[in-house]
Structures are given as C-alpha cells and as structure tokens.
Design an enzyme around this catalytic site. Structure first.
Site, PDB file in Angstrom:
ATOM      1  N   ASN A 261      65.460  67.528   1.494  1.00 13.01           N
ATOM      2  CA  ASN A 261      64.244  68.319   1.213  1.00 13.01           C
ATOM      3  C   ASN A 261      63.322  67.576   0.248  1.00 13.01           C
ATOM      4  OD1 ASN A 261      65.479  70.248   2.755  1.00 13.01           O
ATOM      5  ND2 ASN A 261      66.106  71.540   1.045  1.00 13.01           N
TER       6      ASN A 261
ATOM      7  N   ALA B 286      70.948  74.096   9.584  1.00 12.56           N
ATOM      8  CA  ALA B 286      69.795  74.515  10.422  1.00 12.56           C
ATOM      9  C   ALA B 286      68.597  74.821   9.537  1.00 12.56           C
ATOM     10  CB  ALA B 286      70.179  75.749  11.239  1.00 12.56           C
ATOM     11  N   LYS B 287      68.854  75.460   8.401  1.00 12.43           N
ATOM     12  CA  LYS B 287      67.778  75.781   7.474  1.00 12.43           C
ATOM     13  C   LYS B 287      67.124  74.513   6.928  1.00 12.43           C
ATOM     14  CE  LYS B 287      66.354  76.256   3.078  1.00 12.43           C
ATOM     15  NZ  LYS B 287      66.439  75.306   1.936  1.00 12.43           N
TER      16      LYS B 287
ATOM     17  N   ASP C  80      61.737  68.959 -12.158  1.00 10.47           N
ATOM     18  CA  ASP C  80      62.364  69.882 -11.210  1.00 10.47           C
ATOM     19  C   ASP C  80      61.515  69.820  -9.935  1.00 10.47           C
ATOM     20  OD1 ASP C  80      63.662  72.302 -10.125  1.00 10.47           O
ATOM     21  OD2 ASP C  80      61.793  73.293 -10.679  1.00 10.47           O
TER      22      ASP C  80
ATOM     23  N   GLU D 122      59.148  77.878  -2.422  1.00  8.92           N
ATOM     24  CA  GLU D 122      60.113  78.939  -2.107  1.00  8.92           C
ATOM     25  C   GLU D 122      59.601  79.983  -1.122  1.00  8.92           C
ATOM     26  OE1 GLU D 122      63.404  77.594  -4.591  1.00  8.92           O
ATOM     27  OE2 GLU D 122      63.096  78.680  -2.742  1.00  8.92           O
TER      28      GLU D 122
ATOM     29  N   THR E  62      67.988  71.614  -5.032  1.00  7.94           N
ATOM     30  CA  THR E  62      67.779  71.577  -3.581  1.00  7.94           C
ATOM     31  C   THR E  62      68.441  70.352  -2.954  1.00  7.94           C
ATOM     32  OG1 THR E  62      66.124  72.004  -1.880  1.00  7.94           O
ATOM     33  CG2 THR E  62      65.596  70.294  -3.473  1.00  7.94           C
TER      34      THR E  62
ATOM     35  N   ASP F  11      61.635  72.533  -6.786  1.00  5.41           N
ATOM     36  CA  ASP F  11      61.167  73.812  -6.221  1.00  5.41           C
ATOM     37  C   ASP F  11      60.526  74.693  -7.291  1.00  5.41           C
ATOM     38  OD1 ASP F  11      64.012  73.379  -4.315  1.00  5.41           O
ATOM     39  OD2 ASP F  11      62.007  73.442  -3.446  1.00  5.41           O
TER      40      ASP F  11
END
Ligand code: XBP
Ligand code: MG
Length: 264
Positions: free
Chosen positions: A128, A84-85, A9, A18, A124, A11
């Site tokens: 990222n 945007a994030k 995994d 986070e 995610t 995150d």
C-alpha cells in the site's frame, strides 16, 4: 540534539486514505467473498481503533458475525480477505485516486533539500505504501525514504512502539534526534513509547482523539491560501509547517515542552 530525521506515518498523515481508500477496498473484498459485511463511514471510524487490516477484520467478525469467526478456516479466510483488500486498495492508490494531504509534498521536498533524513513508520501493508508513494512521486518516490517500516515487519502494531523502534534502529539514530508526524492517538502513543517526539496533524476520523504528549497538534501542514492552524502547542509563527517549524517543535520537545500528560 538536532533534528536529523522525520518519520512519517502513512494513513491519515501522508494522505487521507481511510474513508475513501481502505474502507471501500475492505467492502470490495467482503463482497467478492460473498460476505454480507459492509463497513459504512461511521462503523469504520469505530473499527479504526484496531490497527492492522487483518486484526480489524477479526475484531469485526468476533463482534458482528461470531458464526463466521468460529469457522475452522477463519484464519485462512482473514488472510484471503486481506489479500483481496490489498489488491483493491493498491489499484485505487495506483490510479491516483488517493492524493497526498495538502502540504505533504511541499514539506518532503523541503526536508530533502535541507538534508533531513526521511523514513516511514506505518501499520499498513508495504504494498500500500509503495502504491501511494509511486502515484504521488513516481517510481523513485519510495527511494526518498531511507527506511520504510510497514505492516507485519514487527510482531505488534501501533500503539505498541515496535514499528518506531524498528525504524529508529535502522536509521542508526537516537530516538530523540527524530521527529514523528502522526494523525492518530494510536500512532502518537506508538511514537512516544519509542521515545520519538511527535507532531500530530488531525483529520476527520481523529480530531476528537486525545493527543497528550504531542509537542504540537495541527489542523494540517498548511498551504498557500489555507494556513495551518495550531490546535495545541507552540505556534512557530509562520502559516506553514515547514522545516524551520519542525526544527522549532523538535527543539521544544527536547526542552520538555509537550502538551497534556505524556501518553495520557
Ligand atoms: C493505519 C492502519 C492500517 C490501515 C489499513 O495505518 O491501521 O491498518 O487502516 O491498512 P497507519 P492494512 O496510520 O499506521 O499508517 O489493511 O494494510 O493494515
Ligand atoms: Mg495514521
């Protein structure tokens, strides 16, 4: 059945992304859009029950800003906010501001040396993952993971099994020949539902969650000076979660040794 692949995994497992990564990136996107939304650490901990950033934004708006949720252009707004994030998060990750959790690089290097195949199964966004791995391992880092299952590559996110089933299928292995490393109850449920035995390493956001069905629950992978603590399940004997420990946990899972009620 021997251990042939470890599925990480991202995150909360590869890195503590986070609180100081995704959360400020969401807040930057909201501010950039002129929205008076601010996710503090406590609220974000609650919102993490919903996996997927776009899904989390919609979940929040429905409960905290129904007028915005009801806007005709809300679906388009969610996509734009999330884009945007993701730009804000990848910039943060690429800057090296989000280091791997202690022991992760060590374990990955050991697994590679021993020829254990590596994969990723994450909720995610793929960008990222690429930014985090490049910052940690350099441009070739992503290449160490044969299969990277991320974000919208599957229709339904964790705790649904889809992402783990997608990764196991592309590895061409039976689920029981794999071992998942997860940090959260949602992630554990997803892996177990796909038949993948799972070791959990907790973090501040997940340590109070229920991990029934995990083969072991750890404080972390351990590193010299800070040995791992086995919070539940068989202790492998050494101070570190290394390849030998993962093989032992994988064998224990194959023998039916899981903690609590599977998927309880
Ligand atoms: C954790 C998630 C993700 C991240 C935010 O994924 O649920 O949604 O919180 O990333 P995992 P996105 O633990 O499965 O790695 O905004 O890109 O969804
Ligand atoms: Mg996670």
């Amino acid at each position: 059945m021997a251990l042939e692949a470890v599925i990480f995994d991202v995150d909360g497992t590869l890195a503590d992304t986070e609180r100081d990564g995704h959360r400020p990136a969401f807040n930057a996107a909201f501010a950039g859009a002129g929205l008076a939304w601010h996710w503090d650490e406590a609220l974000y901990g609650e919102l993490l029950a919903v996996t997927g950033g776009k899904e989390r934004i919609a979940h929040y708006a429905l409960r905290h800003d129904p007028a915005t949720f009801r806007r005709a252009d809300f679906p388009a707004l969610v996509v734009e906010l999330h884009r945007a994030k993701t730009r804000a998060y990848t910039a943060l990750a690429s800057s090296g501001a989000i280091p791997l959790r202690p022991g992760v690089a060590r374990l990955i290097e050991e697994l590679r040396r021993e020829g254990v195949r590596l994969a990723i199964a994450t909720t995610t966004t793929p960008d990222n993952v690429a930014a985090l791995l490049a910052a940690a391992f350099g441009a070739h880092g992503s290449g160490w993971f044969e299969v990277i299952g991320a974000g919208d590559v599957v229709p339904v996110k964790k705790p649904a099994p889809d992402i783990y089933a997608w990764v196991v299928d592309r590895l061409g292995l039976p689920a029981g020949a794999c071992l998942a490393l997860e940090d959260s109850e949602n992630g554990l449920r997803a892996a177990l539902a796909a038949g993948v035995p799972t070791v959990v390493t907790v973090n501040d956001y997940t340590r109070e969650q229920a991990f029934g069905g995990a083969v072991a629950v750890l404080s972390g992978l351990g590193y010299p000076g800070d040995p791992m603590r086995v919070l539940d399940g068989p202790a492998p004997g050494g101070p570190l979660a290394d390849v030998a420990a993962l093989r032992a946990w994988h064998a224990a899972a194959a023998a039916g040794a899981v903690q609590g009620q599977a998927g309880a």
